[in-house]
Design a protein around this motif. Structure first.
Motif, short mmCIF file in Angstrom:
data_model
loop_
_atom_site.label_atom_id
_atom_site.label_comp_id
_atom_site.label_asym_id
_atom_site.label_seq_id
_atom_site.Cartn_x
_atom_site.Cartn_y
_atom_site.Cartn_z
N ALA A 315 0.83 -1.21 0.00
CA ALA A 315 0.00 0.00 0.00
C ALA A 315 0.86 1.26 0.00
O ALA A 315 0.55 2.24 -0.68
N VAL A 316 1.96 1.22 0.77
CA VAL A 316 2.87 2.38 0.79
C VAL A 316 3.49 2.59 -0.58
O VAL A 316 3.60 3.72 -1.06
N HIS A 317 3.91 1.51 -1.22
CA HIS A 317 4.46 1.62 -2.58
C HIS A 317 3.43 2.18 -3.55
O HIS A 317 3.74 3.02 -4.40
N PHE A 318 2.20 1.72 -3.42
CA PHE A 318 1.16 2.08 -4.39
C PHE A 318 0.63 3.49 -4.17
O PHE A 318 0.45 4.25 -5.12
N LEU A 319 0.40 3.86 -2.90
CA LEU A 319 -0.22 5.14 -2.60
C LEU A 319 0.79 6.26 -2.40
O LEU A 319 0.55 7.40 -2.79
N GLY A 320 1.92 5.94 -1.76
CA GLY A 320 2.85 6.99 -1.37
C GLY A 320 2.33 7.74 -0.16
O GLY A 320 1.27 7.42 0.40
N MET A 321 3.07 8.77 0.23
CA MET A 321 2.68 9.57 1.41
C MET A 321 2.18 10.94 0.95
O MET A 321 2.59 11.45 -0.09
#
Length: 438
Positions: A315-321
């Motif tokens: 999810a972090v890879h896909f969405l980013g911050m």
């Protein structure tokens, strides 16, 4: 002050010279320092050195605005020895060598020792720090270093071993209030307890920051001595968070997060997570630690924990911050509230210890791979039983090296899914005992 001293502080500034408020209010004696009562107590080592004038090399370690430079100021004013100030930000290796040469000459020819104050000593590289060492050892130089970073990491071991480390803490709010109140008086401002309290609360234990903020707000406070705090906050803009992604505070915060999750406190875990993410920490670093946590502190008590941790990584890879912050928060809360077990962690640790000690033990012949005729002729794989051909898909065989014997490493915990695993293991152990005893 001696004529041959290189002064760090101008003792008699011209009347029209503008001096920052923090400099105007800098203490001149140890008993004027606020917030470091243990460090400057009458029976303390630092107090005895200043009182006697007999100094030994030491490091002042603490956050910004806690009194490190002030202590150097007090020593400079009180000593009759040569005093030289270095800034690690502005000084080169040639500067270091030149000062060391002068200090050595003064020591050999005039029997004078040089007190060398190095501000931000952690910014000197290894070769520059190495240059001080022989002069500290010979007694030509008494080194006083100031640093905001952990000396264990930033000062070379040989130099650190020759220095006492004095630790300064962030100033308590009550001490900051006293300092800020003096700032109001110095600036001729009408005191407001709410404003003083707000400045103390937002200074993060840093007296210099508090006084600098007050100085920035002075014009506003002269116009309106009792303003709304929200207006003052807008004037100063957003408060910078106290965080260092590469030094000690980085590891302190991840430790706080890890221990809060291990302690099954989702509220504290969310707080430490927010401290890291809002300060700009790499979210993947946090998730990597949580993936490790899912196996180390939860393990088979909740196998879903590891799956969720891997999913949040995606999810972090896909969405980013910052869009992924809720996914990370979801993971942290899940892990904090999951049943805990370190049974798998301890089992592997014990197995690894045996593996290291017994790596010379051969694999038992009956479970060796036998892809060639030669290997079969050497009895590789001989008498191995294919479990699926037997009742319950089980046939008892000894899988450990003969010299080691059978061992028990994994002992299921009492919570979560491990209760079911314990039942499974008991069933397999029953079959094992029945076949082994017959």
């Amino acid at each position: 002050m001696r004529k041959d001293q290189t002064s760090l502080f101008n003792e008699s500034p011209k009347e029209d010279r503008k001096v920052p408020l923090a400099e105007k209010l800098r203490p001149d004696t140890l008993d004027q320092i606020r917030g470091q009562s243990k460090l400057i107590a009458p029976d303390s080592l630092l107090h005895r050195m200043v009182q006697s004038g007999e100094f030994h090399s030491f490091i002042l370690w603490g956050p910004p605005g806690t009194g490190k430079t002030t202590i150097a100021h007090i020593i400079e004013r009180s000593t009759t020895q040569r005093f030289v100030h270095f800034s690690a930000v502005l000084s080169s290796i040639n500067d270091v060598k030149a000062v060391m040469k002068d200090a050595d000459f003064a020591h050999r020819m005039q029997n004078q020792r040089t007190i060398l104050f190095i501000d931000e000593i952690h910014r000197f590289n290894k070769s520059q720090q190495d240059a001080f060492l022989p002069y500290v050892e010979s007694g030509a130089v008494i080194l006083i270093g100031a640093t905001t970073e952990n000396p264990s990491f930033e000062v070379i071991p040989a130099l650190l071993s020759r220095c006492h480390v004095f630790v300064l803490g962030m100033l308590p709010e009550e001490d900051l209030r006293v300092i800020i109140s003096k700032g109001f008086q110095e600036l001729g401002l009408e005191e407001d307890e709410e404003v003083i309290g707000w400045l103390a609360d937002t200074a993060g234990g840093d007296a210099r920051r508090a006084l600098n903020d007050l100085e920035l707000l002075a014009a506003t406070l002269k116009q309106n001595p009792h303003p709304e705090i929200e207006k003052l906050a807008r004037t100063l803009a957003k408060k910078t968070m106290f965080y260092d992604k590469n030094k000690e505070e980085h590891y302190n915060l991840i430790s706080a997060l890890h221990k809060s999750v291990r302690g099954s406190d989702p509220q504290a875990a969310l707080y430490w997570l927010a401290r890291m993410l809002e300060a700009g920490e790499d979210p993947l670093y946090i998730v990597r630690r949580m993936i490790r946590f899912a196996s180390e502190d939860i393990g088979l008590a909740d196998p879903q924990a590891l799956q969720m941790a891997i999913s949040v990584k995606e999810a972090v890879h896909f969405l980013g911050m910052p869009e992924a912050n809720n996914a990370i928060a979801q993971l942290v809360v899940y892990l904090a509230t999951a049943p805990k077990s370190n049974a798998l962690y301890m089992a592997y640790k014990a197995a690894a210890a045996d593996a290291i000690k017994t790596s010379h033990y051969g694999v038992p012949l009956h479970i060796r791979n036998a892809p060639t005729k030669l290997m079969k002729d050497l009895d590789y794989g001989k008498n191995y039983r294919y479990d699926h051909e037997f009742e319950n898909a089980y046939f008892y065989q000894d899988y450990f090296p003969e010299q080691l014997g059978e061992q028990v490493y994994y002992k299921p915990g009492k919570f979560g899914f491990e209760k079911d695993i314990e039942k499974r293991m008991e069933w397999w152990s029953k079959l094992k005992k029945e076949q082994r005893d017959n």
